[in-house]
Design an enzyme around this catalytic site. Structure first.
Site, PDB file in Angstrom:
ATOM      1  N   ARG A 201       8.852  -7.834  -1.819  1.00  0.00           N
ATOM      2  CA  ARG A 201       8.932  -9.058  -0.768  1.00  0.00           C
ATOM      3  C   ARG A 201       7.579  -8.990  -0.095  1.00  0.00           C
ATOM      4  NH1 ARG A 201      10.569  -4.261   0.999  1.00  0.00           N
ATOM      5  NH2 ARG A 201      12.622  -4.139  -0.051  1.00  0.00           N
ATOM      6  N   TYR A 262      -8.130   6.559   6.541  1.00  0.00           N
ATOM      7  CA  TYR A 262      -7.917   7.632   7.258  1.00  0.00           C
ATOM      8  C   TYR A 262      -6.564   8.086   8.158  1.00  0.00           C
ATOM      9  CZ  TYR A 262     -12.885   6.359   6.776  1.00  0.00           C
ATOM     10  OH  TYR A 262     -14.026   6.185   6.035  1.00  0.00           O
ATOM     11  N   HIS A 363      11.678  11.050   0.777  1.00  0.00           N
ATOM     12  CA  HIS A 363      11.336  10.376   2.264  1.00  0.00           C
ATOM     13  C   HIS A 363      12.858  10.846   2.901  1.00  0.00           C
ATOM     14  CE1 HIS A 363      13.324   6.361   2.069  1.00  0.00           C
ATOM     15  NE2 HIS A 363      12.853   6.485   0.616  1.00  0.00           N
ATOM     16  N   GLU A 411       8.763   6.142   5.146  1.00  0.00           N
ATOM     17  CA  GLU A 411       8.365   5.710   3.842  1.00  0.00           C
ATOM     18  C   GLU A 411       8.648   4.350   3.834  1.00  0.00           C
ATOM     19  OE1 GLU A 411       9.338   4.564  -0.570  1.00  0.00           O
ATOM     20  OE2 GLU A 411      10.670   4.439   1.350  1.00  0.00           O
ATOM     21  N   GLU A 412       9.874   3.712   4.284  1.00  0.00           N
ATOM     22  CA  GLU A 412      10.520   2.396   3.980  1.00  0.00           C
ATOM     23  C   GLU A 412       9.408   1.437   4.755  1.00  0.00           C
ATOM     24  OE1 GLU A 412      12.547   1.538   2.149  1.00  0.00           O
ATOM     25  OE2 GLU A 412      14.112   3.371   1.983  1.00  0.00           O
ATOM     26  N   ASP A 440      13.214   9.738  -4.922  1.00  0.00           N
ATOM     27  CA  ASP A 440      13.174   8.957  -3.840  1.00  0.00           C
ATOM     28  C   ASP A 440      14.829   8.828  -3.504  1.00  0.00           C
ATOM     29  OD1 ASP A 440      13.874   6.438  -2.563  1.00  0.00           O
ATOM     30  OD2 ASP A 440      11.665   5.987  -2.559  1.00  0.00           O
ATOM     31  N   GLY A 508       5.486   2.081  -5.004  1.00  0.00           N
ATOM     32  CA  GLY A 508       6.807   1.828  -4.443  1.00  0.00           C
ATOM     33  C   GLY A 508       7.679   3.117  -3.957  1.00  0.00           C
ATOM     34  N   SER A 612     -19.537  -6.252 -24.494  1.00  0.00           N
ATOM     35  CA  SER A 612     -19.101  -5.396 -25.464  1.00  0.00           C
ATOM     36  C   SER A 612     -18.071  -4.776 -25.287  1.00  0.00           C
ATOM     37  CB  SER A 612     -20.401  -4.782 -26.087  1.00  0.00           C
ATOM     38  OG  SER A 612     -19.805  -3.860 -26.858  1.00  0.00           O
ATOM     39  N   ASP A 650      -8.039  24.750 -14.272  1.00  0.00           N
ATOM     40  CA  ASP A 650      -8.801  23.728 -13.435  1.00  0.00           C
ATOM     41  C   ASP A 650      -9.319  22.548 -14.260  1.00  0.00           C
ATOM     42  OD1 ASP A 650      -8.704  25.373 -11.446  1.00  0.00           O
ATOM     43  OD2 ASP A 650     -10.698  26.286 -11.266  1.00  0.00           O
ATOM     44  N   HIS A 673      -7.068   4.589  -9.142  1.00  0.00           N
ATOM     45  CA  HIS A 673      -6.740   5.008 -10.279  1.00  0.00           C
ATOM     46  C   HIS A 673      -7.062   4.065 -11.623  1.00  0.00           C
ATOM     47  CE1 HIS A 673      -5.108   7.170 -13.633  1.00  0.00           C
ATOM     48  NE2 HIS A 673      -5.143   8.283 -13.070  1.00  0.00           N
TER      49      HIS A 673
END
Ligand SMILES: *[C@@H]1O[C@H](CO)[C@@H](O)[C@H](O)[C@H]1NC(C)=O
Ligand SMILES: *[C@@H]1O[C@H](CO)[C@@H](O)[C@H](O)[C@H]1NC(C)=O
Ligand SMILES: *[C@@H]1O[C@H](CO)[C@@H](O)[C@H](O)[C@H]1NC(C)=O
Ligand SMILES: *[C@@H]1O[C@H](CO)[C@@H](O)[C@H](O)[C@H]1NC(C)=O
Ligand SMILES: *[C@@H]1O[C@H](CO)[C@@H](O)[C@H](O)[C@H]1NC(C)=O
Ligand SMILES: *[C@@H]1O[C@H](CO)[C@@H](O)[C@H](O)[C@H]1NC(C)=O
Length: 737
Positions: A201, A262, A363, A411-412, A440, A508, A612, A650, A673
């Site tokens: 939304r 932050y 949440h 969270e919402e 969730d 989401g 390329s 690691d 990411h």
């Protein structure tokens, strides 16, 4: 509040635990079921998995859910704080080693308590001809009549009182707005009426605002949420009743809007509210009963066939009304305010690698009673923590790595608590977090499992799902005895139909910061519906009540139990396996497919620019080779050498981190990411290499002159992606060169 640790762990025991299995001597009276293992002084991974799966108790989940849904728990309000405190108390009572309430001071949005948001139809002389409902009508559960229920609103919808013609914009997607422009409907100066369900939304609000709309109304069409007709709606069925008006945030960027990048701690710098990424126009949800009244009065060209919904009228585009000089008036009295939201963090310390965290979370806040979203998940989490602490009490077992349970605030409003926390602890988490497992909602149906995951967790999720008994007796009778079997049967992967569909983790929910900003592999799972509707029909409405869950979705709470067991099993695998159970081959394969896909679809147009794709293709091959070589390292590994084990773990943890671009994706500094980011046109979905694909889409849509700078962005991002693929290959070895 902000009280701190009540640390009930025995440090003696803990220190003993650090040197391994000796700890099992120091236990209370063991239960019969674990006596044999205790005699052996050892609980194997499988023993722990079996214990967790068997110990989950549906009636406990039901009791937790009943308690969580007695009151509202809107983010940043006293009700949310009470819920957070209750979760913290519950964890204390269960015997968690540490429980922390972590506060953030953030900007949230609320409707006025006295002046409801309203939509009116006015005639030429300004007389009110019609007015919308201010709340959702009580239909069934007693709590629906609570006087505490806020007026209908959309989080962060701007306050305002606007008047203008009305335009019906279908789902408010980019194509929908383009269609309207082609049809000669000018959005500027109008109020847009759009359907929920296909894009987030906040994206609809942004598009409407960009086009110059004065305001936005959102409704859920019965075609999408009540397809069986008016007799089959709540409380007689799980389909949406005419009076439902789903709430939801309209903020586009996740986290606290005033402290981008932050944490919203006391010392934080806060940007002026005018610069916050929230709509400048009023936005308001209305019921489909009210949408029917508005659409009945609308004229202009008839909307195309595909835009028609299930309301019993012909939908027109507008902007005119059937009555000359009528207009629509939208009055929104929301206000933004600084308030505190709390995360609750509970820790069961690991016995050997306490500084490695397997995190589980859900949440705590909801728009209204939130029996599905999020409390079905909260109830599951509280039962799961109980099971782990019961196991600890009975046997002294601690996981190899720490289990960190997270109850997120607000969270919402757009992942506020979890994103702030990720920002605050980014460096440590980046070094120490193994994975984050999000639930969730535990259920939004009982048809099949639905899981989104970072590819690196796919195999572990499949293995866990194969261990969980099928809660559906009909499915068992049909020979599908596990959760995995029904998942594979009802949601096969279209490309590999022998496997269940594993969706790429989009955005989401609370994994956003962890997956997309710092590269902690995440997954999100739940039982879901059969896709006859565009989503869970009661999502974010007043009717997400305990009764909906208890009497319609999950009588007996067996589906909740299955999700809880799966969640627990996966956590055990990740926390207990000596070598992290990461599916590198699946990841490598996934990357190769996505890379080839880009080559096939866009190869020609890309090479026409003298860009390329060779290095990109080589990097994908390179990663595949590194994964294969790493197998040999693992096969030859001395698993009794703790440093060697730590070293490969690691390296495994660094793979996901490798894909984090500190610059962010092109034009999107809040997504880092390069592989798993969702496409920018829909924050809910997951698309591989979204930075490349979105830029190519933009190039395709741009005018000739605008293409050139976009090609430069593409080439630069392609080089970055190539670099990070090579990095991921390299981190699987001991050297830099
Ligand atoms: C709900 O929680 C309260 C506060 O902890 C507790 O007193 C009450 O017994 C709980 N009720 C249920 C049904 O769990
Ligand atoms: C575990 O034992 C502690 C100490 O006796 C107790 O307070 C706690 O409630 C127990 N937890 C569970 C889940 O049984
Ligand atoms: C749309 O209407 C606005 C005034 O409300 C006007 O400025 C703009 O030029 C119009 N756009 C088109 C494409 O007609
Ligand atoms: C649809 O509307 C028509 C005309 O208003 C009415 O006669 C008919 O009964 C309606 N059908 C339903 C299913 O509501
Ligand atoms: C599963 O959900 C359907 C609605 O989708 C409901 O009719 C049925 O009763 C549910 N099953 C259980 C065991 O609750
Ligand atoms: C690609 O390179 C060729 C040969 O050098 C050149 O003629 C052509 O203009 C270049 N195309 C672009 C889009 O730069």
């Amino acid at each position: 509040m902000g009280w701190d640790t009540k640390c009930r762990v025995s440090y003696v025991l803990y220190a003993v635990g650090l040197i391994g299995v000796i700890m099992f001597v120091d236990v209370n009276v063991p239960s019969i079921s674990t006596r044999e293992q205790l005699r052996r002084n050892w609980l194997s991974l499988t023993d722990v998995e079996d214990y967790v799966v068997e110990a989950v108790n549906p009636s406990n989940i039901r009791t937790f859910l009943r308690n969580l849904t007695l009151n509202l728990h809107l983010g940043g309000t006293e009700n949310e704080w009470n819920t957070a405190q209750w979760v913290a108390d519950t964890w204390q009572q269960q015997g968690m080693d540490e429980v922390h309430l972590v506060p953030y001071k953030v900007l949230l949005s609320y409707p006025s308590a006295s002046n409801p948001n309203q939509v009116r139809l006015l005639d030429g002389s300004g007389r009110q001809m019609w007015v919308s409902a201010i709340k959702q009508k009580p239909l069934y559960a007693p709590e629906e009549s609570s006087s505490d229920i806020p007026f209908n609103f959309n989080g962060y919808g701007a306050a305002g009182n606007v008047m203008g013609p009305l335009v019906y914009a279908h789902y408010g997607s980019e194509e929908d707005f383009a269609f309207l422009a082609n049809a000669g409907v000018n959005i500027s100066g109008t109020i847009v009426l759009a359907r929920y369900g296909q894009s987030f939304r906040a994206n609809i609000a942004q598009r409407a605002e960009e086009q110059g709309a004065l305001g936005l109304l959102l409704f859920s069409d019965p075609a999408d949420y009540a397809p069986a007709g008016p007799d089959f709606v709540y409380p007689h069925s799980y389909f949406m009743p005419p009076s439902a008006a789903p709430l939801g945030t309209t903020k586009l960027v996740d986290g606290d809007p005033l402290t981008p990048f932050y944490p919203a701690t006391e010392s934080a710098f806060r940007i002026p509210e005018e610069e916050a990424p929230i709509p400048k126009i009023p936005v308001q949800p209305i019921s489909y009963s009210d949408a029917f009244d508005l659409l009945s009065e609308l004229s202009g060209a008839a909307a195309p066939q595909t835009w028609q919904g299930d309301l019993n009228i012909t939908y027109h585009l507008g902007p005119a009304f059937r009555e000359a000089e009528w207009s629509v008036n939208l009055e929104v009295n929301n206000y933004n305010t600084m308030t505190t939201t709390y995360n609750v963090i509970g820790v069961l310390q690991g016995r050997e690698e306490p500084d490695r965290y397997v995190m589980l979370g859900n949440h705590l806040d909801s728009w209204l009673f939130g029996a599905v979203d999020p409390s079905s998940g909260t109830a599951a989490m509280l039962e799961l923590s109980r099971v782990f602490l019961q196991l600890y009490n009975e046997t002294g077992w601690r996981p190899r790595r720490s289990l960190v349970f997270c109850g997120w605030g607000a969270e919402e409003y757009g992942m506020v608590g979890s994103v702030e926390w990720t920002e605050q602890f980014a460096k440590q988490l980046s070094n120490r977090a193994v994975a984050y497992l999000n639930v969730d909602m535990a259920i939004e149906g009982n048809y099949t499992l639905r899981t989104k995951s970072a590819p690196i967790l796919t195999e572990a999720v499949y293995q866990s799902a194969r261990r969980i008994p099928n809660p559906n007796p009909e499915e068992v009778a049909a020979g599908r005895t596990t959760v995995y079997d029904t998942w594979a049967h009802r949601r096969p992967d279209p490309v590999q139909p022998d496997f269940p569909l594993m969706q790429l983790i989009g955005s989401g929910s609370d994994y956003k910061g962890l997956q997309h900003n710092i590269g902690v592999p995440c997954m999100d799972t739940r039982y879901t519906h059969d896709d006859k509707t565009l989503g869970e029909p009661m999502y974010h409405t007043l009717y997400e009540t305990f009764a909906l869950v208890d009497e319609i979705y999950d009588r007996g709470f067996k589906y909740h139990s299955a999700v809880t067991a799966l969640w627990g099993d996966l956590a055990v695998k990740l926390a207990e396996s000596k070598i992290l159970p990461f599916s590198l081959h699946i990841y490598a394969d996934y990357i190769s497919k996505a890379q080839k896909n880009i080559e096939e679809i866009y190869g020609q147009i890309i090479s026409s620019q003298n860009i390329s794709l060779e290095f990109f293709a080589d990097a994908a091959v390179n990663f595949n080779k590194a994964v294969t070589s790493f197998d040999k390292v693992l096969n030859g590994l001395d698993q009794n050498n703790p440093l060697a084990v730590r070293r490969v773990n690691d390296q495994l943890m660094l793979v996901e981190r490798s894909f984090i671009d500190p610059q962010g994706l092109p034009g999107r500094s809040d997504y880092n990411h390069v592989i798993t980011a969702p496409s920018k046109n829909n924050a809910y979905g997951g698309t591989a290499f979204a930075g490349l694909v979105d830029t190519l889409t933009a190039i395709n849509e741009a005018s000739k002159n605008d293409k050139k700078p976009l090609w430069r962005i593409f080439a630069q991002h392609l080089a970055a992606v190539t670099h990070f693929l090579n990095t991921a290959a390299k981190v699987l070895s001991d050297d830099l060169w």
